[in-house]
Scaffold this motif. Structure first.
Motif: not given
Lengths: 291, 378
Positions: B117-139
């Motif tokens: 359960v913890f891994k699932s929660l953490l994965s969600e946040h890591i993915l979100k952070a990565r998307f956020h980073y990519i989003s900023q990078s390609i803006e």
């Protein structure tokens, strides 16, 4: 008239009633004598349509028991040996309940209360009554439907002599209301005191049915028992001694014996004309000692 | 005649203080104790993990992960790493090097499913952070693509909608305890009912009633009415405990989502079933001790199998199948449908019919047994 013809009832291998026939006159007080297991309670249960007979015929005041159970139940009342009321209800609540389910009239209700002297006890919880009071309540409930016949199944078991006499006196009065009473008891003196007629049952069979008068006048019962204070002279008097202090004498020689005892200064303790005779007679006819 | 007999039964029942205690106080106390005791087991509040994050990267991505963790109600950051259930290390160059991965140290006492359960929660946040980073990078290159990425939802709530099989949601502690102990409490009438029946037989009042032309049906019917009323009062008292008393102990109050008529429907069916089985035991037993023992054991067994002691949804499938044969389970399912899924009278009709038929069959058999016993001279 209650007419019992050839009634048989079997429980497993045991014959509780064996081809029993009896006739009970309307308005009489009828005593039913028998040792434990003789079949008295079974007979009362059959007469009250509580237990079905295997064979035979019973007619109660012209109604056939096998065809008119409901009618017969409404004409009858049974006073069971064991107290049959609700201990957690008051006397009044018990009487109200049993009166309502039988649709008893106010007149019959009042009569049941007064005959059994329960007026002062109406609010008292049944469990707190004395033994005699409980017996009276047990009887009063049986009177509520103004029955034509009441069956008493040893109603005085375990109560003091005063209460017993009160109950017996009230039962004697039922004759005045035209009620037929069928009474079973282990106490011979009770039967002698209140009954007009007696039936002796043994092992489910009728041994004898007769009036008390005829029983006492029968050849086996023409003697009187006299209990005296012990005296050495007794043995010299050529009397029939039952033991050291009890004399049996034919009724016609009673006066002569009393005169002799007075002359010899022998103190009389008790003269028994009836009770001992009935008990002796009962034991003789049933051939047992345990009454 | 009926009114006199019902009045007599009511007087006898209400003078039996011990029976009243067992019928009203005991289930209420059970509801209170069980609701409070199981509060955390049934609540989503216990989905809470403590963690300590060591950020060696110290970049915007690692800060974004920490921010997301901080905002998650299920994750609690603590200051001492020794006390944390999870110790996360964000390595150096984590933002720059996509081959770098987080290091996750797990406390020994944690169960496998908790870690998942913890891994699932953490994965969600890591993915979100990565998307956020990519989003900023390609803006700078594609504003549209950046926007799409920034708005991309990866939370499970947004990705799919959970539908419960047969519309059955899982109850909280109060929703489970109240109906369970209502059902159990209603079947408690076995004890006082059998006592009264056997006392009547022992005290010859049953014989006397029979000699007074009172039928077996009248005896059974009039004895059932007071207990039916008692059962109905029990239901509303227990519901009252769930609604008003339980919340005083920091436990969720009982919410009645379904119709009141449906509650009455199930309460009627349950009462009939409880009266039926109580009467059957009362007329079959030869002493009140025997009736109390058999009644008590049967009550516990039906309760254990029927989901009163252990909720049905956590039982293995084979046990759940067995539970389908317990009248307590029929009643409990009905109540749970009403409280959880807002069921109406039609929705719980099948449960009602099962209880109703069960009760009638038991009463029918009881009357036959009673008739036989009376004919045999009680």
């Amino acid at each position: 008239m209650i007419k019992i013809s050839n009634v048989t009832k079997t429980y497993g291998a045991k014959k509780a009633l064996d081809n029993l026939s009896l006739e009970i006159k309307e308005g009489s007080i009828f005593g039913l004598l028998g040792v434990n297991g003789a079949g008295k309670t079974t007979l009362l249960s059959i007469l009250n349509a509580l237990v079905e007979m295997d064979s035979g015929e019973v007619e109660i005041f012209g109604h056939s028991l096998s065809k008119e159970k409901t009618k017969i139940k409404s004409l009858s009342s049974i006073i069971p040996q064991h107290l049959a009321f609700y201990e957690n209800l008051s006397v009044g609540e018990n009487l109200d309940f049993f009166a309502k389910i039988q649709k008893a009239s106010q007149e019959d209700y009042d009569k049941a209360v007064s005959v059994n002297a329960l007026k002062e006890l109406m609010k008292q919880k049944a469990s707190t009554l004395s033994g005699g009071q409980k017996r009276r309540l047990n009887i009063a409930i049986g009177l509520l439907n103004n029955p034509k016949v009441i069956y008493f199944d040893e109603p005085t078991v375990g109560i003091d002599p005063k209460s017993r006499n009160e109950i017996l006196d009230s039962i004697k009065n039922y004759k005045n209301f035209g009620i037929t009473v069928v009474y079973t008891s282990h106490y011979m003196n009770e039967i002698e005191k209140i009954c007009d007629e007696v039936a002796i049952i043994s092992e489910g069979k009728l041994v004898e049915q007769n009036t008390l008068e005829n029983l006492f006048l029968s050849k086996d019962n023409k003697s009187v028992n006299i209990e005296v204070v012990y005296s050495n002279i007794l043995k010299e008097l050529n009397l029939k001694l039952l033991d050291e202090t009890n004399i049996e004498v034919p009724k016609e020689q009673l006066c002569e014996l009393l005169a002799t005892l007075e002359e010899k200064n022998i103190m009389i303790k008790k003269i028994d004309y009836g009770s001992t005779n009935l008990e002796k007679y009962f034991l003789k006819r049933t051939g047992v000692e345990d009454v | 005649m009926f009114s006199a007999m019902i009045k007599k039964e009511l007087l006898l029942v209400f003078r039996d203080k011990h029976a009243l205690m067992a019928l009203f106080v005991l289930p209420a106390v059970f509801i209170l104790i069980m609701s409070v005791a199981m509060r955390d087991q049934f609540s989503s509040k216990n989905l809470e993990f403590s963690l300590f994050v060591k950020d060696l990267d110290k970049t915007s991505m690692s800060q974004e992960i920490i921010k997301l963790i901080t905002n998650d109600k299920h994750l609690v950051q603590i200051k001492e790493k020794g006390d944390a259930q999870f110790f996360i290390v964000i390595p150096e160059n984590y933002e720059q090097n996509s081959n770098e991965i987080l290091k996750l140290n797990v406390q020994k006492s944690l169960k496998e499913n908790e870690i998942e359960v913890f891994k699932s929660l953490l994965s969600e946040h890591i993915l979100k952070a990565r998307f956020h980073y990519i989003s900023q990078s390609i803006e700078l290159y594609s504003g549209k693509a950046s926007k799409i990425l920034a708005n991309l939802e990866i939370s499970s709530d947004k990705l799919y909608k959970v539908k419960y099989k047969n519309s059955k949601k899982l109850p909280n502690a109060t929703q489970q305890s109240v109906p369970a102990w209502i059902v159990f409490g209603m079947f408690f009438i076995i004890i006082p009912m059998s006592t009264i029946y056997i006392n009547e037989r022992k005290q010859n009042t049953l014989m006397r009633l029979n000699s007074m032309n009172v039928s077996v049906f009248a005896m059974t019917f009039t004895k059932s009415i007071p207990y039916f009323l008692i059962n109905q009062v029990q239901v509303w008292i227990m519901i009252g405990v769930g609604v008003f008393l339980v919340p005083l102990f920091d436990t969720p109050a009982l919410a009645i989502n379904g119709s009141v008529l449906a509650i009455l429907e199930i309460a009627t069916g349950l009462s009939l079933a409880a009266i039926g089985i109580s009467t059957l035991i009362a007329v079959s037993a030869s002493s009140s001790e025997q009736a109390t023992t058999i009644g008590g054991i049967l009550n516990l067994l039906l309760g254990a199998v029927g989901g009163v002691m252990v909720p049905k949804f956590i039982m293995p499938e084979s046990m759940q199948t067995i539970a389908e044969y317990s009248p307590m389970a029929w009643g409990l399912d009905g109540f749970l449908d009403i409280f959880l899924s807002g069921a109406n009278t039609q929705d719980v009709f099948i449960d009602f019919i099962k209880l109703f038929v069960f009760g009638l069959v038991c009463l029918g058999i009881s009357m036959i047994i009673l008739q036989i016993r009376i004919k045999k001279g009680l």
